[in-house]
Motif scaffolding. Structure first.
Motif, PDB file in Angstrom:
ATOM      1  N   ARG A  98      15.749  38.019  26.598  1.00 43.35           N
ATOM      2  CA  ARG A  98      14.723  38.594  27.481  1.00 43.35           C
ATOM      3  C   ARG A  98      14.706  40.113  27.346  1.00 43.35           C
ATOM      4  O   ARG A  98      15.652  40.793  27.737  1.00 43.35           O
ATOM      5  CB  ARG A  98      14.998  38.238  28.939  1.00 43.35           C
ATOM      6  CG  ARG A  98      14.942  36.749  29.196  1.00 43.35           C
ATOM      7  CD  ARG A  98      15.423  36.428  30.587  1.00 43.35           C
ATOM      8  NE  ARG A  98      16.852  36.758  30.678  1.00 43.35           N
ATOM      9  CZ  ARG A  98      17.514  36.952  31.810  1.00 43.35           C
ATOM     10  NH1 ARG A  98      16.887  36.857  32.961  1.00 43.35           N
ATOM     11  NH2 ARG A  98      18.788  37.240  31.806  1.00 43.35           N
ATOM     12  N   ARG A  99      13.613  40.649  26.799  1.00 40.21           N
ATOM     13  CA  ARG A  99      13.491  42.096  26.612  1.00 40.21           C
ATOM     14  C   ARG A  99      13.479  42.818  27.952  1.00 40.21           C
ATOM     15  O   ARG A  99      13.930  43.953  28.062  1.00 40.21           O
ATOM     16  CB  ARG A  99      12.214  42.388  25.834  1.00 40.21           C
ATOM     17  CG  ARG A  99      12.055  43.814  25.464  1.00 40.21           C
ATOM     18  CD  ARG A  99      10.905  44.042  24.545  1.00 40.21           C
ATOM     19  NE  ARG A  99       9.669  43.507  25.083  1.00 40.21           N
ATOM     20  CZ  ARG A  99       8.473  43.897  24.746  1.00 40.21           C
ATOM     21  NH1 ARG A  99       8.320  44.815  23.831  1.00 40.21           N
ATOM     22  NH2 ARG A  99       7.408  43.371  25.278  1.00 40.21           N
ATOM     23  N   GLY A 100      12.992  42.153  29.000  1.00 43.39           N
ATOM     24  CA  GLY A 100      12.903  42.758  30.318  1.00 43.39           C
ATOM     25  C   GLY A 100      14.150  42.596  31.170  1.00 43.39           C
ATOM     26  O   GLY A 100      14.144  42.976  32.342  1.00 43.39           O
ATOM     27  N   ARG A 101      15.208  42.060  30.605  1.00 38.41           N
ATOM     28  CA  ARG A 101      16.468  41.882  31.352  1.00 38.41           C
ATOM     29  C   ARG A 101      16.880  43.202  31.984  1.00 38.41           C
ATOM     30  O   ARG A 101      16.901  44.244  31.330  1.00 38.41           O
ATOM     31  CB  ARG A 101      17.550  41.403  30.376  1.00 38.41           C
ATOM     32  CG  ARG A 101      18.991  41.651  30.804  1.00 38.41           C
ATOM     33  CD  ARG A 101      19.532  40.546  31.683  1.00 38.41           C
ATOM     34  NE  ARG A 101      20.846  40.850  32.190  1.00 38.41           N
ATOM     35  CZ  ARG A 101      21.991  40.342  31.732  1.00 38.41           C
ATOM     36  NH1 ARG A 101      21.975  39.507  30.730  1.00 38.41           N
ATOM     37  NH2 ARG A 101      23.134  40.658  32.274  1.00 38.41           N
ATOM     38  N   GLN A 102      17.166  43.172  33.278  1.00 39.66           N
ATOM     39  CA  GLN A 102      17.577  44.377  33.995  1.00 39.66           C
ATOM     40  C   GLN A 102      19.066  44.622  33.785  1.00 39.66           C
ATOM     41  O   GLN A 102      19.890  43.743  34.061  1.00 39.66           O
ATOM     42  CB  GLN A 102      17.282  44.233  35.488  1.00 39.66           C
ATOM     43  CG  GLN A 102      15.810  44.178  35.813  1.00 39.66           C
ATOM     44  CD  GLN A 102      15.095  45.486  35.534  1.00 39.66           C
ATOM     45  OE1 GLN A 102      15.550  46.558  35.913  1.00 39.66           O
ATOM     46  NE2 GLN A 102      13.966  45.386  34.844  1.00 39.66           N
ATOM     47  N   LEU A 103      19.388  45.799  33.273  1.00 42.71           N
ATOM     48  CA  LEU A 103      20.782  46.192  33.058  1.00 42.71           C
ATOM     49  C   LEU A 103      21.214  47.126  34.172  1.00 42.71           C
ATOM     50  O   LEU A 103      20.428  47.925  34.672  1.00 42.71           O
ATOM     51  CB  LEU A 103      20.919  46.912  31.714  1.00 42.71           C
ATOM     52  CG  LEU A 103      20.466  46.144  30.483  1.00 42.71           C
ATOM     53  CD1 LEU A 103      20.514  47.049  29.262  1.00 42.71           C
ATOM     54  CD2 LEU A 103      21.304  44.903  30.278  1.00 42.71           C
ATOM     55  N   ARG A 104      22.469  47.032  34.535  1.00 43.57           N
ATOM     56  CA  ARG A 104      23.034  47.881  35.579  1.00 43.57           C
ATOM     57  C   ARG A 104      24.290  48.568  35.037  1.00 43.57           C
ATOM     58  O   ARG A 104      24.857  48.120  34.045  1.00 43.57           O
ATOM     59  CB  ARG A 104      23.378  47.040  36.801  1.00 43.57           C
ATOM     60  CG  ARG A 104      22.175  46.246  37.306  1.00 43.57           C
ATOM     61  CD  ARG A 104      22.294  45.858  38.746  1.00 43.57           C
ATOM     62  NE  ARG A 104      21.213  45.014  39.231  1.00 43.57           N
ATOM     63  CZ  ARG A 104      19.934  45.354  39.315  1.00 43.57           C
ATOM     64  NH1 ARG A 104      19.556  46.525  38.901  1.00 43.57           N
ATOM     65  NH2 ARG A 104      19.026  44.525  39.788  1.00 43.57           N
ATOM     66  N   PRO A 105      24.719  49.649  35.683  1.00 40.32           N
ATOM     67  CA  PRO A 105      25.932  50.317  35.218  1.00 40.32           C
ATOM     68  C   PRO A 105      27.083  49.334  35.052  1.00 40.32           C
ATOM     69  O   PRO A 105      27.294  48.454  35.887  1.00 40.32           O
ATOM     70  CB  PRO A 105      26.209  51.335  36.332  1.00 40.32           C
ATOM     71  CG  PRO A 105      24.832  51.662  36.841  1.00 40.32           C
ATOM     72  CD  PRO A 105      24.105  50.339  36.808  1.00 40.32           C
TER      73      PRO A 105
END
Length: 67
Positions: free
Chosen positions: A44-51
């Motif tokens: 998923r290109r839109g996957r939300q990444l977090r610190p």
């Protein structure tokens, strides 16, 4: 790689971290299963990444940090 917001989309992070040159390249690499997030293949290109998340493409990787 520091980010200014609480999260960033995977496609954007790949470009920001210089793991890939363009959005089109990011889309192709993700669709081909070449990108992992925290050791798992991510499609998923839109996957939300977090610190704390670690993104890898081939032998190169970058960790998301708060900036």
């Amino acid at each position: 790689m520091p980010i200014s917001d609480e999260s960033i989309r995977l496609g954007q992070f790949l470009k920001l971290a210089a793991l890939i040159d363009s959005g089109a390249d990011a889309k192709a690499a993700i669709a081909d299963g070449l990108v992992t997030v925290n050791g798992d293949v991510e499609l998923r290109r839109g996957r939300q990444l977090r610190p704390g998340d670690e993104v890898s493409l081939g032998s190169r990787s970058a960790r998301v940090s708060r900036g």
